[in-house]
Design an enzyme around this catalytic site. Structure first.
Site, PDB file in Angstrom:
ATOM      1  N   TYR A  21      30.641 -16.503  24.630  1.00  0.00           N
ATOM      2  CA  TYR A  21      31.587 -17.751  25.281  1.00  0.00           C
ATOM      3  C   TYR A  21      31.839 -17.217  26.725  1.00  0.00           C
ATOM      4  O   TYR A  21      32.839 -17.908  27.421  1.00  0.00           O
ATOM      5  CB  TYR A  21      32.981 -17.675  24.457  1.00  0.00           C
ATOM      6  CG  TYR A  21      32.866 -18.590  23.202  1.00  0.00           C
ATOM      7  CD1 TYR A  21      31.604 -18.682  22.607  1.00  0.00           C
ATOM      8  CD2 TYR A  21      33.882 -18.741  22.688  1.00  0.00           C
ATOM      9  CE1 TYR A  21      31.387 -19.119  21.247  1.00  0.00           C
ATOM     10  CE2 TYR A  21      33.943 -19.492  21.280  1.00  0.00           C
ATOM     11  CZ  TYR A  21      32.824 -19.574  20.615  1.00  0.00           C
ATOM     12  OH  TYR A  21      32.703 -20.199  19.629  1.00  0.00           O
ATOM     13  N   TYR A 149      34.459 -28.495  13.935  1.00  0.00           N
ATOM     14  CA  TYR A 149      33.730 -27.265  14.329  1.00  0.00           C
ATOM     15  C   TYR A 149      33.531 -26.356  13.156  1.00  0.00           C
ATOM     16  O   TYR A 149      34.353 -26.083  12.253  1.00  0.00           O
ATOM     17  CB  TYR A 149      34.638 -26.551  15.270  1.00  0.00           C
ATOM     18  CG  TYR A 149      33.821 -25.177  15.584  1.00  0.00           C
ATOM     19  CD1 TYR A 149      32.852 -25.142  16.550  1.00  0.00           C
ATOM     20  CD2 TYR A 149      34.070 -23.936  14.929  1.00  0.00           C
ATOM     21  CE1 TYR A 149      32.097 -23.845  16.782  1.00  0.00           C
ATOM     22  CE2 TYR A 149      33.377 -22.704  15.248  1.00  0.00           C
ATOM     23  CZ  TYR A 149      32.419 -22.898  16.082  1.00  0.00           C
ATOM     24  OH  TYR A 149      31.759 -21.493  16.379  1.00  0.00           O
ATOM     25  N   ASP A 255      35.785 -26.553   4.258  1.00  0.00           N
ATOM     26  CA  ASP A 255      35.454 -25.351   5.385  1.00  0.00           C
ATOM     27  C   ASP A 255      36.697 -24.679   5.560  1.00  0.00           C
ATOM     28  O   ASP A 255      37.536 -25.155   6.371  1.00  0.00           O
ATOM     29  CB  ASP A 255      34.803 -25.841   6.712  1.00  0.00           C
ATOM     30  CG  ASP A 255      34.781 -24.397   7.501  1.00  0.00           C
ATOM     31  OD1 ASP A 255      35.207 -23.554   7.262  1.00  0.00           O
ATOM     32  OD2 ASP A 255      34.146 -24.903   8.816  1.00  0.00           O
ATOM     33  N   LYS A 284      36.705 -14.858   7.778  1.00  0.00           N
ATOM     34  CA  LYS A 284      37.948 -14.541   8.588  1.00  0.00           C
ATOM     35  C   LYS A 284      38.888 -13.709   7.750  1.00  0.00           C
ATOM     36  O   LYS A 284      38.786 -12.482   7.607  1.00  0.00           O
ATOM     37  CB  LYS A 284      38.540 -15.698   9.359  1.00  0.00           C
ATOM     38  CG  LYS A 284      37.714 -16.168  10.335  1.00  0.00           C
ATOM     39  CD  LYS A 284      38.324 -17.198  11.402  1.00  0.00           C
ATOM     40  CE  LYS A 284      37.363 -18.163  11.955  1.00  0.00           C
ATOM     41  NZ  LYS A 284      37.262 -17.157  13.474  1.00  0.00           N
TER      42      LYS A 284
HETATM   43  N1  PMP Z   1      34.361 -22.678  10.346  1.00  0.00           N
HETATM   44  C1  PMP Z   1      35.409 -22.879  11.105  1.00  0.00           C
HETATM   45  C2  PMP Z   1      36.461 -23.625  10.565  1.00  0.00           C
HETATM   46  C3  PMP Z   1      35.775 -21.757  12.144  1.00  0.00           C
HETATM   47  O1  PMP Z   1      36.882 -22.034  12.891  1.00  0.00           O
HETATM   48  C4  PMP Z   1      34.843 -20.786  12.471  1.00  0.00           C
HETATM   49  C5  PMP Z   1      35.117 -19.854  13.656  1.00  0.00           C
HETATM   50  N2  PMP Z   1      35.832 -20.132  14.315  1.00  0.00           N
HETATM   51  C6  PMP Z   1      33.454 -20.869  11.660  1.00  0.00           C
HETATM   52  C7  PMP Z   1      33.306 -21.707  10.684  1.00  0.00           C
HETATM   53  C8  PMP Z   1      32.491 -20.113  12.208  1.00  0.00           C
HETATM   54  O2  PMP Z   1      32.633 -18.723  11.686  1.00  0.00           O
HETATM   55  P1  PMP Z   1      32.257 -17.437  12.261  1.00  0.00           P
HETATM   56  O3  PMP Z   1      32.593 -17.281  13.792  1.00  0.00           O
HETATM   57  O4  PMP Z   1      32.685 -16.196  11.536  1.00  0.00           O
HETATM   58  O5  PMP Z   1      30.674 -17.570  12.138  1.00  0.00           O
END
Ligand code: PMP
Length: 447
Positions: A21, A149, A255, A284
């Site tokens: 980024y 996202y 998700d 996470k």
């Molecule tokens: N899904 C959501 C809702 C997220 O917020 C994120 C990362 N911010 C991801 C998937 C992707 O996770 P990663 O960065 O560990 O690949």
């Protein structure tokens, strides 16, 4: 070699590094973090920063937590890694069992991978192949939210909104049907307004009706859409999505990569609406922010569709570090902390503190909206006349710089300023940070 402060980025960053980024030119030098303890990060130049973003939304119990460190060291002395095809190991088994016990009812089978994007890829591939295994291969369209996202890999980008993140890759992404998502959005006149559940559910139902038996699944970030700008949904929306998925006989994919493990005040965001998805994605906070690990959990019905002597029905997906034992061991220790230390109670107190500290800022004319859910407090600045608004609004970097000067690591999503500390933050630490946030927001014009 001692870093030469005059040499700038090349010496401090390592010229060979390519950060995510990051603007290729004219970027500020990154913070050189050498140590973490509790909610604080310590830099090579002797400064201390409160981690107001939980290190990209992953950290839950604080940095370098003694119990997590001990679990990691113990596991490293026992088994650091083993192939997870044809082998298993105790931390993976125990973590899966404990997750199933905590997850919304019916999510009984856990598939491990190693980050949030892969958790989503696994979910999409499971859903897609499930319909083939069931003899309904025409169910091949995913419905996703307008401002979604879901990660940076190709499948996850496909179900994510078309933004600058995905723009260069448009032609290699698969087509997805988009539906309106509820919450704060810009109205036709440019002012912020709340888009309601019923409006959005009507949109979803219209698409389900139109696509009929062609829908593989509906993908949502439940209750809180993170990257889109920390958009909070009413629980009725999620409950409505579940109802519609049932009515039209398709799968609900939740998700919870970001929202899982307490971030919205419940262990899983789906609990706000008492909803059980067919597939859930976790990462996470799964390892308290220590190790890359992900889990995609599915229902028994999905699992059973893969049970066959026919190799064509096998789920051929496996990453080298699937179910890494070190990560699973830390995940287990993190669940112990959740169980033994009333972490959810602590998040409820943090939520109250965030409301008390941030809501008064809503009266400022340049603040468009203030919203709080669980351990996430948001101040959305109204875009200045002529400003870009959204992720690239240049108020973001200015505000971030002002926070850094005050010892607070906060990375606004453009004009959306949010504070999301590790749950381990004390009342005094949170009070201090909220005071700094108020001071910066009140003086935003002077930055
Ligand atoms: N899904 C959501 C809702 C997220 O917020 C994120 C990362 N911010 C991801 C998937 C992707 O996770 P990663 O960065 O560990 O690949």
């Amino acid at each position: 070699m001692k870093p030469d402060p005059e040499a700038g980025l090349a010496a401090r960053d390592g010229a060979c590094l390519w950060h995510p980024y990051t603007q290729m030119l004219n970027r500020p030098a990154p913070l050189e973090v050498v140590r973490g303890a509790g909610v604080y990060l310590y830099t090579a130049d002797g400064r201390r920063y409160l981690d107001g973003v939980s290190s990209w939304w992953v950290n839950t119990h604080g940095h370098a937590h003694p119990k997590l460190n001990a679990a990691l060291a113990r596991q490293a002395d026992t088994l650091e890694h083993v192939i997870f095809a044809g082998c298993t190991h105790p931390p993976a088994v125990e973590l899966a069992e404990r997750l199933v016990a905590l997850l919304p009812a019916g999510l009984t089978r856990v598939f491990y991978s190693d980050n949030g994007s892969t958790a989503v890829e696994v979910a999409l591939k499971l859903a897609w192949q499930y319909w083939q295994n069931r003899g309904e291969p025409e169910r091949r369209t995913f419905i996703a939210l307008e401002r979604a996202y879901h990660g940076d890999t190709v499948g996850a980008m496909s179900v994510s909104a078309a933004t600058s993140f995905t723009a260069p890759f448009g032609p290699i992404l698969f087509p997805v049907v988009r539906v309106a998502d509820p919450g704060c959005c810009a109205g036709a006149d440019g002012r912020l307004r709340q888009r309601g559940s019923s409006e959005c559910l009507a949109d979803l139902e219209a698409q389900l009706e139109k696509l009929g038996a062609g829908v593989a699944g509906v993908v949502v970030e439940p209750m809180l859409q993170g990257v889109a700008g920390m958009i909070v949904q009413p629980p009725e929306y999620l409950a409505g999505v579940r109802r519609l998925c049932d009515r039209y006989g398709t799968l609900l994919l939740a998700d919870e990569v970001f929202t899982g493990f307490g971030r919205t005040g419940r262990m899983f965001a789906c609990e706000h609406a008492q909803v059980a998805p067919d597939i859930i994605c976790l990462s996470k906070g799964l390892t308290a922010g220590y190790m890359p690990l992900a889990a995609t959990a599915a229902t028994e019905a999905i699992y059973e569709s893969f049970l066959s002597e026919d190799r064509g029905r096998t789920f051929f997906h496996g990453h080298s570090y699937t179910a890494n034992p070190l990560a699973c061991a830390v995940g287990l220790a993190s669940l112990d902390i959740f169980r033994d230390e009333d972490v959810l109670g602590r998040i409820a107190r943090l939520e109250a503190q965030l409301r008390a500290g941030l809501e008064p800022l809503g009266e400022l004319p340049w603040v468009g909206d203030v919203r709080v859910i669980g351990g996430v407090g948001v101040v959305e600045l109204a875009p200045a006349p002529g400003a870009a608004g959204g992720y690239f609004d240049e108020v973001g970097p200015r505000v971030a710089r002002a926070f850094l000067d005050r010892g607070l690591l906060i990375r606004p999503l453009g004009n959306v300023v949010y504070f999301m500390p590790p749950y381990a933050i004390t009342d005094d630490e949170a009070a201090w940070a909220l005071g700094e946030i108020a001071a910066v927001v009140r003086a935003v014009d002077e930055l």
